[in-house]
Design a protein around this motif. Sequence first.
Motif, PDB file in Angstrom:
ATOM      1  N   ILE A  13     -15.544 -17.879  29.976  1.00  0.00           N
ATOM      2  CA  ILE A  13     -14.207 -17.434  29.587  1.00  0.00           C
ATOM      3  C   ILE A  13     -13.163 -18.342  30.233  1.00  0.00           C
ATOM      4  CG2 ILE A  13     -14.829 -15.032  29.187  1.00  0.00           C
ATOM      5  CD1 ILE A  13     -13.886 -14.403  31.976  1.00  0.00           C
ATOM      6  N   GLY A  14     -11.934 -18.116  29.902  1.00  0.00           N
ATOM      7  CA  GLY A  14     -10.857 -18.903  30.508  1.00  0.00           C
ATOM      8  C   GLY A  14     -10.171 -19.829  29.518  1.00  0.00           C
ATOM      9  N   TYR A  15     -10.622 -19.847  28.271  1.00  0.00           N
ATOM     10  CA  TYR A  15     -10.017 -20.742  27.275  1.00  0.00           C
ATOM     11  C   TYR A  15      -8.555 -20.390  27.015  1.00  0.00           C
ATOM     12  CZ  TYR A  15     -14.720 -22.334  26.214  1.00  0.00           C
ATOM     13  OH  TYR A  15     -15.969 -22.862  26.309  1.00  0.00           O
ATOM     14  N   HIS A  71      -6.547 -19.064  29.365  1.00  0.00           N
ATOM     15  CA  HIS A  71      -5.899 -18.841  30.658  1.00  0.00           C
ATOM     16  C   HIS A  71      -4.540 -19.536  30.687  1.00  0.00           C
ATOM     17  CE1 HIS A  71      -5.390 -18.088  34.860  1.00  0.00           C
ATOM     18  NE2 HIS A  71      -5.310 -19.363  35.138  1.00  0.00           N
ATOM     19  N   LYS A 110       0.392 -16.565  38.205  1.00  0.00           N
ATOM     20  CA  LYS A 110       1.191 -17.600  38.863  1.00  0.00           C
ATOM     21  C   LYS A 110       2.621 -17.566  38.328  1.00  0.00           C
ATOM     22  CE  LYS A 110       1.433 -21.264  41.555  1.00  0.00           C
ATOM     23  NZ  LYS A 110       1.069 -21.198  42.978  1.00  0.00           N
ATOM     24  N   ASP A 125      -8.511 -13.528  29.941  1.00  0.00           N
ATOM     25  CA  ASP A 125      -8.206 -14.824  30.551  1.00  0.00           C
ATOM     26  C   ASP A 125      -6.855 -14.861  31.249  1.00  0.00           C
ATOM     27  OD1 ASP A 125     -10.547 -15.569  29.465  1.00  0.00           O
ATOM     28  OD2 ASP A 125      -9.708 -16.653  27.788  1.00  0.00           O
ATOM     29  N   MET A 141      -9.215 -18.836  42.068  1.00  0.00           N
ATOM     30  CA  MET A 141      -7.762 -18.914  42.216  1.00  0.00           C
ATOM     31  C   MET A 141      -7.330 -19.235  43.652  1.00  0.00           C
ATOM     32  SD  MET A 141      -6.407 -18.486  39.349  1.00  0.00           S
ATOM     33  CE  MET A 141      -7.384 -18.525  37.868  1.00  0.00           C
ATOM     34  N   ILE A 171     -14.439 -19.212  37.288  1.00  0.00           N
ATOM     35  CA  ILE A 171     -14.627 -18.344  36.123  1.00  0.00           C
ATOM     36  C   ILE A 171     -13.578 -18.594  35.054  1.00  0.00           C
ATOM     37  CG2 ILE A 171     -13.413 -16.362  37.166  1.00  0.00           C
ATOM     38  CD1 ILE A 171     -15.600 -14.630  35.757  1.00  0.00           C
ATOM     39  N   LEU A 172     -12.329 -18.783  35.432  1.00  0.00           N
ATOM     40  CA  LEU A 172     -11.297 -18.988  34.413  1.00  0.00           C
ATOM     41  C   LEU A 172     -10.941 -20.465  34.263  1.00  0.00           C
ATOM     42  CD1 LEU A 172      -8.876 -16.002  35.154  1.00  0.00           C
ATOM     43  CD2 LEU A 172     -10.557 -16.176  33.351  1.00  0.00           C
ATOM     44  N   MET A 173     -10.832 -21.184  35.366  1.00  0.00           N
ATOM     45  CA  MET A 173     -10.471 -22.598  35.298  1.00  0.00           C
ATOM     46  C   MET A 173     -11.713 -23.412  34.957  1.00  0.00           C
ATOM     47  SD  MET A 173      -7.290 -22.402  36.074  1.00  0.00           S
ATOM     48  CE  MET A 173      -6.792 -24.091  36.341  1.00  0.00           C
ATOM     49  N   PRO A 191      -5.185 -22.596  42.008  1.00  0.00           N
ATOM     50  CA  PRO A 191      -3.829 -22.400  41.483  1.00  0.00           C
ATOM     51  C   PRO A 191      -3.004 -21.309  42.138  1.00  0.00           C
ATOM     52  CG  PRO A 191      -5.435 -22.541  39.711  1.00  0.00           C
ATOM     53  CD  PRO A 191      -6.202 -22.495  40.984  1.00  0.00           C
TER      54      PRO A 191
END
Lengths: 370, 197
Positions: free
Chosen positions: A45-47, A49, A54, A369, B148, B162-164, B172
Amino acid sequence: MAEPTFLDSTEMVLNMGPQHPSTHGVLRVILKLDGERVRGTDCVIGYLHRGLEKIGENRTYAMYVPYVDRADYVAAVSNGLGFCLAAEKLLGVEAPPRAQAIRVILAELTRISSHLLWLGTHCLDIGATTPLFYTFREREFIMDIFEKYCGARLTTHAFRIGGLQYETYDEFLDECRSFCEWLPPKLEEYDRLLTGNRILIGRMREVGILNAEDCKAYGVTGPMLRAAGVKWDLRRAQPYSGYENYDFEIPTGERGDTYDRYLVRMEEMRQAARIVRQAADSMPDGPIMAKVPKVIKPPAGEVYVSVEAPKGELGYFVVSDGSTQPYRVRIRPPSFVNLQALDRMARGALVADLVAIIGTIDIVLGEVDR
Amino acid sequence: MADQPKPEGKAPTAPVPPAAPKAPPPPPQAPATPWESGLTRALKERFGDQILEFTAQHGQEFLVAKPEAVIPILGYLKSEAAFDYLVDVTAVDYPKRAERFDLVYVLYSFARNQRIRLKTRIPEGYQPPTATDVHLTADWLEREVFDMFGIEFSGHPNMRRILMPEEWEGYPLRKDYSILRQDEAWVRQNLGIESAQ
């Protein structure tokens, strides 16, 4: 080890997605297959994001409210509600009763619209094309109400910290009531079309079972937990926005399979319509905005506030350092946590069932994400 | 938290006359009260000085423990006090503090209908033990914290981003990672563009 015979098959690793119609977005699942049987899955996953957390640290509280709508973009109102409640708790204010009742109406309409979208696409996944057109017809009614109320259909930005910006339009309550009159017969129509349908039952019964114990171990919430027989709903367990004033049932299932989740979501739509009608009938008069300073600067501290979003527990952990911007915003998305249980449900299933199992989790990749 | 200034002092202040520079007043702090109940007494008895404080703020209860006591406390809360649902694991970065990160576990008990938080402070480079042995759901949540913040959990079965993207440089959500920053080499190589900004 026995001699391999021609009946043995070798394990195959197969990519499903990220471009695949049944993964509901950019979800990639790496499958380990033995013939048609799933031996293991790994979600990539993460596409999608976008660094929502942030961004939150670099915007003021009020500026960040529209951003959270982009997490679960098919149930934007619930996202906004959660964040506004968190910011209000930090500030120590509460929305006035009229604002809370309007919030409840919009949040429950969102629940119906999210479940309708799920129903249409889930049926499409397992081979029924028609329901999608029906559910989109009903959903359009809700989208129209949103559009008239705040100008947007999907990413609504309907709420403000401290209440609402907009008073309702003149026919708002009448339209909500007539939608509640109109929906139950449509749901009965779906019942006749789907609930007793042999093909549908064949595709959903005993597929993707997740019992109550596993649900708790994996942190799975929402309709999936209720389908496993746990009568737990945040609106009842820890009421917010005046949910304690409304009368509604919490539907539960027994087996925790895909069919039970279908039944639970169908019943939730009926209950949501009940809540909308009660809120519309008992709508109080009064202001729609609490006394909130123009510049929102909550005292330093931290809160965790969660709401019952259509997909499960949606939480916001917000840390304030006393400045105009949050020091940290953590979004606890239900889809992300629920998706983790995919591997448990999919092992041993057929590839065709995997499609049904992904659909039954009801994920939105924007929320997974962030 | 009042003594934690933002790493990038970007609060725009009106031009101050040079003759009288005044220190800005500390930001107001939400009132916090000690948290006492049967549960805290049992925890005190069992873990003693491993738990540093019991606090309630905004009506929400949390306890602060030493890092090495976190997993035993999670296990105790799960088996003895019915806190069987790990809602969330996350972190907060305070780069000016010696123990740089706050690690936060949000717990809920279905039986008690109660939500508490367990916090611990860890320095950079410290590898907290994984909670996956107690709560399965910690798997992805800890991976996200690693992704993160760069906090590596020891004993985790699958400590990957997992996300990056896997090869991404930097973490980040650390405060010293500017919102405009990106891994330019990765972007050039994988996306074929000069910059993603």
